[in-house]
Design a protein around this motif. Structure first.
Motif, short mmCIF file in Angstrom:
data_model
loop_
_atom_site.label_atom_id
_atom_site.label_comp_id
_atom_site.label_asym_id
_atom_site.label_seq_id
_atom_site.Cartn_x
_atom_site.Cartn_y
_atom_site.Cartn_z
N ALA A 109 29.63 39.26 40.07
CA ALA A 109 30.80 39.52 40.92
C ALA A 109 30.71 40.90 41.56
CB ALA A 109 32.08 39.40 40.10
N GLU A 110 30.23 41.90 40.81
CA GLU A 110 30.12 43.25 41.38
C GLU A 110 29.12 43.27 42.53
OE1 GLU A 110 30.24 46.83 39.39
OE2 GLU A 110 31.31 46.12 37.61
N LEU A 111 27.99 42.58 42.38
CA LEU A 111 26.99 42.56 43.45
C LEU A 111 27.55 41.91 44.70
CD1 LEU A 111 23.83 41.61 41.34
CD2 LEU A 111 24.43 43.86 42.25
N LEU A 112 28.28 40.80 44.54
CA LEU A 112 28.91 40.15 45.69
C LEU A 112 29.98 41.03 46.31
CD1 LEU A 112 29.32 36.50 44.33
CD2 LEU A 112 27.70 37.27 46.05
N LEU A 113 30.74 41.72 45.46
CA LEU A 113 31.82 42.56 45.96
C LEU A 113 31.28 43.74 46.75
CD1 LEU A 113 34.90 42.85 45.95
CD2 LEU A 113 34.68 44.29 43.91
N PHE A 114 30.13 44.26 46.35
CA PHE A 114 29.51 45.35 47.11
C PHE A 114 29.23 44.93 48.54
CE2 PHE A 114 27.69 47.24 42.98
CZ PHE A 114 28.78 48.09 42.87
N THR A 115 28.81 43.68 48.71
CA THR A 115 28.54 43.18 50.06
C THR A 115 29.83 43.06 50.86
OG1 THR A 115 26.66 41.92 49.20
CG2 THR A 115 27.46 41.32 51.38
N ALA A 116 30.89 42.56 50.21
CA ALA A 116 32.19 42.45 50.88
C ALA A 116 32.71 43.83 51.28
CB ALA A 116 33.20 41.76 49.96
N MET A 117 32.53 44.82 50.41
CA MET A 117 32.97 46.18 50.71
C MET A 117 32.16 46.78 51.86
SD MET A 117 33.56 47.53 46.80
CE MET A 117 34.38 49.10 47.19
N ALA A 118 30.86 46.48 51.89
CA ALA A 118 30.01 46.97 52.98
C ALA A 118 30.44 46.33 54.31
CB ALA A 118 28.55 46.66 52.69
N TYR A 119 30.78 45.04 54.26
CA TYR A 119 31.26 44.37 55.47
C TYR A 119 32.56 44.99 55.96
CZ TYR A 119 33.24 40.73 58.46
OH TYR A 119 33.81 40.06 59.51
N ASP A 120 33.45 45.32 55.04
CA ASP A 120 34.71 45.97 55.39
C ASP A 120 34.46 47.29 56.11
OD1 ASP A 120 37.66 46.66 55.13
OD2 ASP A 120 36.77 48.23 53.89
N ARG A 121 33.54 48.10 55.59
CA ARG A 121 33.22 49.39 56.23
C ARG A 121 32.54 49.18 57.59
NH1 ARG A 121 36.38 52.44 55.95
NH2 ARG A 121 37.50 50.51 55.53
N TYR A 122 31.72 48.13 57.68
CA TYR A 122 31.06 47.81 58.95
C TYR A 122 32.09 47.47 60.02
CZ TYR A 122 29.08 44.52 62.34
OH TYR A 122 28.76 43.85 63.50
N VAL A 123 33.06 46.64 59.69
CA VAL A 123 34.11 46.28 60.65
C VAL A 123 34.94 47.50 61.02
CG1 VAL A 123 36.17 44.87 61.04
CG2 VAL A 123 34.20 43.90 59.84
N ALA A 124 35.28 48.32 60.02
CA ALA A 124 36.13 49.49 60.27
C ALA A 124 35.47 50.49 61.20
CB ALA A 124 36.48 50.17 58.94
N ILE A 125 34.17 50.68 61.08
CA ILE A 125 33.48 51.70 61.86
C ILE A 125 32.88 51.15 63.15
CG2 ILE A 125 31.49 53.29 61.83
CD1 ILE A 125 32.06 53.72 58.85
N CYS A 126 32.36 49.93 63.09
CA CYS A 126 31.69 49.37 64.27
C CYS A 126 32.63 48.56 65.18
CB CYS A 126 30.52 48.49 63.83
SG CYS A 126 29.26 49.37 62.89
N HIS A 127 33.73 48.04 64.61
CA HIS A 127 34.69 47.26 65.40
C HIS A 127 36.12 47.70 65.07
CE1 HIS A 127 31.44 44.51 66.59
NE2 HIS A 127 31.07 44.51 65.31
N PRO A 128 36.43 48.97 65.27
CA PRO A 128 37.74 49.49 64.84
C PRO A 128 38.92 48.83 65.56
CG PRO A 128 36.60 51.08 66.23
CD PRO A 128 35.60 50.02 65.89
N LEU A 129 38.73 48.43 66.81
CA LEU A 129 39.84 47.84 67.56
C LEU A 129 40.20 46.44 67.06
CD1 LEU A 129 38.89 48.93 71.21
CD2 LEU A 129 40.46 50.03 69.61
N HIS A 130 39.26 45.78 66.39
CA HIS A 130 39.51 44.43 65.89
C HIS A 130 39.66 44.41 64.37
CE1 HIS A 130 38.49 42.84 69.87
NE2 HIS A 130 37.42 43.63 69.85
N TYR A 131 39.80 45.59 63.76
CA TYR A 131 39.80 45.68 62.30
C TYR A 131 40.95 44.89 61.68
CZ TYR A 131 39.66 47.65 57.60
OH TYR A 131 39.60 47.81 56.25
N THR A 132 42.13 45.03 62.23
CA THR A 132 43.31 44.38 61.62
C THR A 132 43.22 42.86 61.66
OG1 THR A 132 44.47 44.58 63.73
CG2 THR A 132 44.87 46.30 62.08
#
Length: 310
Positions: A109-132
């Motif tokens: 679960a931790e390994l999968l969650l790390f990927t989800a957290m990385a995706y969250d940071r990717y959306v926040a930084i690379c697609h900030p206007l569509h984050y919400t």
């Protein structure tokens, strides 16, 4: 066929770290301290995220899931380790399979969650206007739910396959816990299916998720480098630096343990790596996030002031 007909042993002997009583006493004190620190540190972050409305965002939602997994992982490993150091070396067959189930569940679960957290940071930084919209409440719940569900299913498969093996005894596990690489060499029946499923799980959980995480961080790095101001770069990097440190520390240990199973598995190195991912990492995670994240520090200060006021 019933489990009782599949195995000729009712308990295993955990070899542990050392037969020296002074060293065992020292290790008992160290691991007891780490366990208390892990429980208190991670519990404080869960409470802070729950009570502070400023932390009700996808990033901290996933962080709360991570620290819950950390609590589960340390609680699966350390109580039995402390009992082992107090001179009770045995673990029942059922207890061993139970520990294997939960350890495999929480690690996956931790390994999968790390990927989800990385995706969250990717959306926040690379697609900030569509984050919400891209990280809406429903999306976050689906991601977290998938992490827990997939890891539960995988853990059930591994534990079910392990139960089908025959252990003919006497059984001495050259480790302080029950995990797949340490148990498979002890079986007196064929472990072919177990070996194949272990490799498949390694590729999915460790290799694929690691590559996906690194891919997201490659996009994040390019986006940060495109920011013109130094202050903007620092601010963007600070939102993901803690996660990157934790991911690097965790993957480096888990990949070694589970990709080196079989003939290349080293019990001594396996024990050290298991200590790092099951004990040291969950203990350090709250410290890393507290030191690197000003919002978490602010929430913890408010929590301490509230508790002090009571």
């Amino acid at each position: 066929m019933a489990v009782s007909n599949q195995t000729m042993v009712t308990e295993f002997i955990l070899q542990g770290f050392s037969e020296s009583r002074p060293l065992q006493l020292a290790l008992f004190c160290i691991f007891f301290f780490l366990y208390i620190m892990a429980l208190v540190g991670n519990a404080l972050i869960v409470v802070a995220v729950r009570l502070d409305s400023g932390l009700h965002t996808p990033m901290y939602f996933f962080l709360a899931n991570l620290v819950i997994l950390d609590i589960g992982c340390t609680s699966t490993v350390l109580p039995k380790l402390l009992e082992n150091l107090a001179d009770k070396k045995s673990i029942s067959y059922v207890g061993c399979m139970t520990q294997l189930y939960f350890l495999t569940w929480f690690v996956g679960a931790e390994l999968l969650l790390f990927t989800a957290m990385a995706y969250d940071r990717y959306v926040a930084i690379c697609h900030p206007l569509h984050y919400t919209t891209m990280m809406s409440r429903m999306v976050c719940i689906l991601l977290a739910g998938s992490v827990w569900a997939v890891s539960v299913i995988t853990s059930s498969v591994h534990t079910g396959l392990m139960i089908q093996l025959s252990f003919c005894g006497p059984i001495v596990i050259d480790h302080y816990l029950c995990e797949i690489p340490a148990l498979l060499p002890l079986s007196c029946s064929s472990t072919c299916v177990n070996d194949i499923m272990t490799v498949v799980a390694d590729i999915f959980f460790a290799v694929l998720n690691f590559l996906l995480t690194m891919l997201f961080y490659s996009f994040i790095t390019f986006s940060i480098m495109a920011i013109r101001t130094t202050e903007g770069k620092k601010r963007a990097f600070s939102t993901c630096s803690s996660h990157l440190i934790v991911v690097t520390m965790y993957y480096s240990t888990v990949i070694y343990v589970y990709l080196s199973s079989g003939s290349s598995y080293s019990p001594n190195k396996g024990q050290i790596m298991a200590v790092l991912y099951s004990t040291v990492s969950p203990t350090l995670n709250p410290v890393i996030y507290t030191l690197k994240d000003k919002d978490v520090k602010r929430a913890l200060r408010k929590l301490f002031m509230f508790l002090k006021g009571k």
